[in-house]
Write a protein that holds these residues in place. Sequence first.
Motif, PDB file in Angstrom:
ATOM      1  N   ALA A  18     -40.104 -63.131  39.862  1.00 38.33           N
ATOM      2  CA  ALA A  18     -39.409 -63.099  40.542  1.00 38.33           C
ATOM      3  C   ALA A  18     -39.766 -64.252  41.387  1.00 38.33           C
ATOM      4  N   GLY A  19     -40.537 -64.204  41.345  1.00 38.82           N
ATOM      5  CA  GLY A  19     -40.829 -65.441  42.748  1.00 38.82           C
ATOM      6  C   GLY A  19     -41.028 -66.568  42.312  1.00 38.82           C
ATOM      7  N   LEU A  20     -40.821 -66.916  41.640  1.00 38.94           N
ATOM      8  CA  LEU A  20     -40.420 -68.494  40.490  1.00 38.94           C
ATOM      9  C   LEU A  20     -38.963 -68.077  39.895  1.00 38.94           C
ATOM     10  N   GLY A  21     -38.030 -67.308  39.962  1.00 42.28           N
ATOM     11  CA  GLY A  21     -36.258 -67.463  40.178  1.00 42.28           C
ATOM     12  C   GLY A  21     -36.509 -66.694  39.144  1.00 42.28           C
ATOM     13  N   VAL A  22     -36.908 -65.865  37.955  1.00 46.03           N
ATOM     14  CA  VAL A  22     -36.475 -65.081  37.558  1.00 46.03           C
ATOM     15  C   VAL A  22     -35.651 -64.466  37.685  1.00 46.03           C
ATOM     16  N   ARG A  23     -34.265 -63.818  37.741  1.00 48.41           N
ATOM     17  CA  ARG A  23     -33.556 -62.717  37.762  1.00 48.41           C
ATOM     18  C   ARG A  23     -33.388 -61.091  36.982  1.00 48.41           C
ATOM     19  N   ARG A  24     -33.344 -61.787  35.858  1.00 48.36           N
ATOM     20  CA  ARG A  24     -33.567 -60.675  34.791  1.00 48.36           C
ATOM     21  C   ARG A  24     -34.462 -60.150  33.997  1.00 48.36           C
ATOM     22  N   VAL A  25     -34.683 -59.154  33.961  1.00 51.09           N
ATOM     23  CA  VAL A  25     -36.098 -58.815  32.887  1.00 51.09           C
ATOM     24  C   VAL A  25     -35.654 -58.032  31.724  1.00 51.09           C
ATOM     25  N   ARG A  26     -35.795 -57.963  31.053  1.00 49.09           N
ATOM     26  CA  ARG A  26     -35.147 -56.534  29.590  1.00 49.09           C
ATOM     27  C   ARG A  26     -37.170 -56.365  29.108  1.00 49.09           C
ATOM     28  N   LEU A  27     -36.939 -55.139  28.849  1.00 48.36           N
ATOM     29  CA  LEU A  27     -38.224 -54.646  28.438  1.00 48.36           C
ATOM     30  C   LEU A  27     -37.550 -53.721  26.411  1.00 48.36           C
ATOM     31  N   THR A  28     -38.477 -54.746  25.952  1.00 50.23           N
ATOM     32  CA  THR A  28     -39.176 -54.808  24.542  1.00 50.23           C
ATOM     33  C   THR A  28     -40.306 -53.845  23.807  1.00 50.23           C
ATOM     34  N   GLY A  37     -35.911 -59.729  44.290  1.00 47.87           N
ATOM     35  CA  GLY A  37     -35.625 -60.798  43.176  1.00 47.87           C
ATOM     36  C   GLY A  37     -35.348 -60.657  42.084  1.00 47.87           C
ATOM     37  N   VAL A  38     -35.436 -59.485  41.153  1.00 41.95           N
ATOM     38  CA  VAL A  38     -35.117 -58.611  40.013  1.00 41.95           C
ATOM     39  C   VAL A  38     -33.006 -58.301  40.481  1.00 41.95           C
ATOM     40  N   ASP A  39     -32.318 -58.749  40.000  1.00 37.25           N
ATOM     41  CA  ASP A  39     -30.883 -58.554  39.664  1.00 37.25           C
ATOM     42  C   ASP A  39     -30.349 -57.463  38.098  1.00 37.25           C
ATOM     43  N   ASP A  40     -31.603 -57.352  37.414  1.00 39.34           N
ATOM     44  CA  ASP A  40     -30.695 -56.946  36.538  1.00 39.34           C
ATOM     45  C   ASP A  40     -31.720 -56.965  35.299  1.00 39.34           C
ATOM     46  N   LEU A  41     -32.401 -55.180  35.129  1.00 36.24           N
ATOM     47  CA  LEU A  41     -33.356 -54.906  34.356  1.00 36.24           C
ATOM     48  C   LEU A  41     -32.386 -53.618  32.687  1.00 36.24           C
ATOM     49  N   HIS A  81     -35.107 -40.028  27.335  1.00 37.52           N
ATOM     50  CA  HIS A  81     -35.713 -40.760  28.355  1.00 37.52           C
ATOM     51  C   HIS A  81     -34.689 -41.082  29.151  1.00 37.52           C
ATOM     52  N   ALA A  82     -33.292 -41.391  28.349  1.00 39.30           N
ATOM     53  CA  ALA A  82     -32.225 -41.876  28.449  1.00 39.30           C
ATOM     54  C   ALA A  82     -32.073 -41.749  30.588  1.00 39.30           C
ATOM     55  N   ALA A  83     -31.754 -40.241  30.911  1.00 35.48           N
ATOM     56  CA  ALA A  83     -31.398 -40.133  31.816  1.00 35.48           C
ATOM     57  C   ALA A  83     -33.162 -40.085  33.011  1.00 35.48           C
ATOM     58  N   ALA A  84     -34.000 -40.385  32.733  1.00 34.84           N
ATOM     59  CA  ALA A  84     -35.193 -40.713  33.436  1.00 34.84           C
ATOM     60  C   ALA A  84     -34.771 -42.410  33.560  1.00 34.84           C
ATOM     61  N   LEU A  85     -34.670 -43.508  32.768  1.00 35.19           N
ATOM     62  CA  LEU A  85     -34.633 -44.388  32.444  1.00 35.19           C
ATOM     63  C   LEU A  85     -33.714 -45.180  33.937  1.00 35.19           C
ATOM     64  N   ARG A  86     -32.502 -44.266  33.659  1.00 30.41           N
ATOM     65  CA  ARG A  86     -30.822 -44.771  34.341  1.00 30.41           C
ATOM     66  C   ARG A  86     -31.903 -44.395  35.829  1.00 30.41           C
ATOM     67  N   ALA A  87     -32.372 -42.919  35.682  1.00 37.88           N
ATOM     68  CA  ALA A  87     -32.536 -43.469  37.583  1.00 37.88           C
ATOM     69  C   ALA A  87     -34.197 -43.957  37.639  1.00 37.88           C
ATOM     70  N   ALA A  88     -34.824 -44.973  37.135  1.00 36.43           N
ATOM     71  CA  ALA A  88     -35.700 -46.072  37.204  1.00 36.43           C
ATOM     72  C   ALA A  88     -34.855 -46.964  37.858  1.00 36.43           C
ATOM     73  N   GLY A  89     -34.034 -47.486  37.573  1.00 36.76           N
ATOM     74  CA  GLY A  89     -33.147 -48.489  37.936  1.00 36.76           C
ATOM     75  C   GLY A  89     -32.657 -50.025  36.742  1.00 36.76           C
ATOM     76  N   VAL A  90     -33.285 -48.721  35.355  1.00 37.97           N
ATOM     77  CA  VAL A  90     -32.364 -49.227  33.592  1.00 37.97           C
ATOM     78  C   VAL A  90     -30.401 -49.520  34.446  1.00 37.97           C
ATOM     79  N   ASP A  91     -30.636 -51.005  34.275  1.00 37.22           N
ATOM     80  CA  ASP A  91     -28.817 -51.461  34.315  1.00 37.22           C
ATOM     81  C   ASP A  91     -28.407 -51.176  32.994  1.00 37.22           C
ATOM     82  N   ARG A  92     -29.144 -52.130  31.971  1.00 37.08           N
ATOM     83  CA  ARG A  92     -28.317 -51.613  30.270  1.00 37.08           C
ATOM     84  C   ARG A  92     -29.446 -51.322  29.258  1.00 37.08           C
ATOM     85  N   LEU A  93     -28.749 -51.106  28.213  1.00 36.55           N
ATOM     86  CA  LEU A  93     -28.894 -50.587  26.908  1.00 36.55           C
ATOM     87  C   LEU A  93     -28.696 -51.599  25.720  1.00 36.55           C
TER      88      LEU A  93
END
Length: 320
Positions: A72-82, A104-108, A120-132
């Motif tokens: 993120a400090g180097l310019g990455v703005r999007r992160v996906r957990l897989t 710097g992380v705009d989209d998770l 897990h859906a509700a907990a993921l949403r509360a944690a800040g995951v934007d999209r699935l």
Amino acid sequence: MAPAAAVATLAPAARRGLIDGFGRRIDYLRVSVTDRCDLRCGYCMPKGFKGFEEPSNWLRHDEMARLAGLFAGLGVRRVRLTGGEPLLRRGVADLAAAIAALPGVDDLSLSTNGTQLARHAAALRAAGVDRLNISLDTLDAAEFGRITGRDCLDEVLAGLRAARDAGFAPIKLNSVVHAATPEADVRRLLDYAVAQGFILRLIEPMPVGDCGRRYAHADLGALGARLAADAGLVPALGVITPMSRHFCAACNRVRLGVDGTLYLCLGQEDQVPLGRLLRDGASDAELERAIRAGIAAKPERHEFTTRPERIVRFMSQTGG
């Protein structure tokens, strides 16, 4: 060094961003939190596969968050957990919250097969995951069991309902479509996606590992155009065509394996052992230099069509 301090220190580098040797800006990081999965889809992992990474080699959540903070400090703005299947790893919502809080992380986002999503859906949403993104290749229960090795279509559909109820939008359905996939199955998936307010993405199988090479790809550009023309549903339908119409010239992503290996291209073996460097005591500055050197060496494109035998690792070992 805390992630916030790392970002502050590297602010000038972030403004420059991560630019590879072909002028592509790398601003998207996929993080595999486990190589384990509770399904055995034939194009991803061979039946009876036992060659998983030792848990002692998995990065801890704080180590993953540290590396994500450096990216993120180097310019990455999007992160996906897989994965594998990320929801098989304990504490994924906590990891998601740590990454979502990084400056710097705009989209998770998170990719999942959906079997564990109802819990897990509700907990993921509360944690800040934007999209699935949720894998779903068919709505036929018998065919689903044949593809995945498990009779659990109802669990996946329940997970989709829970995700929608938790407020996720958009929800994308990832459907691998190969030459033998009945078009009627694809049309049924599209009708379901439209009715539920989801987006269907058709994905050509890639020759990653021996199991991936068993599936002949179909030209999904043509199929997608035909479906869209019939139904007029372009916003609800997308196609991912790494084989018939590759998009390497616009590639903006790299992948971090569960052991911290940085994979620079899904269709090449180029990699950087960030996990090993981290556990050997590398400083943030040393890790940053290793990341930049890796990005500079990122290959121009995959060789799936010219050298399909090149990648011997399986998709689950790289991260989706």
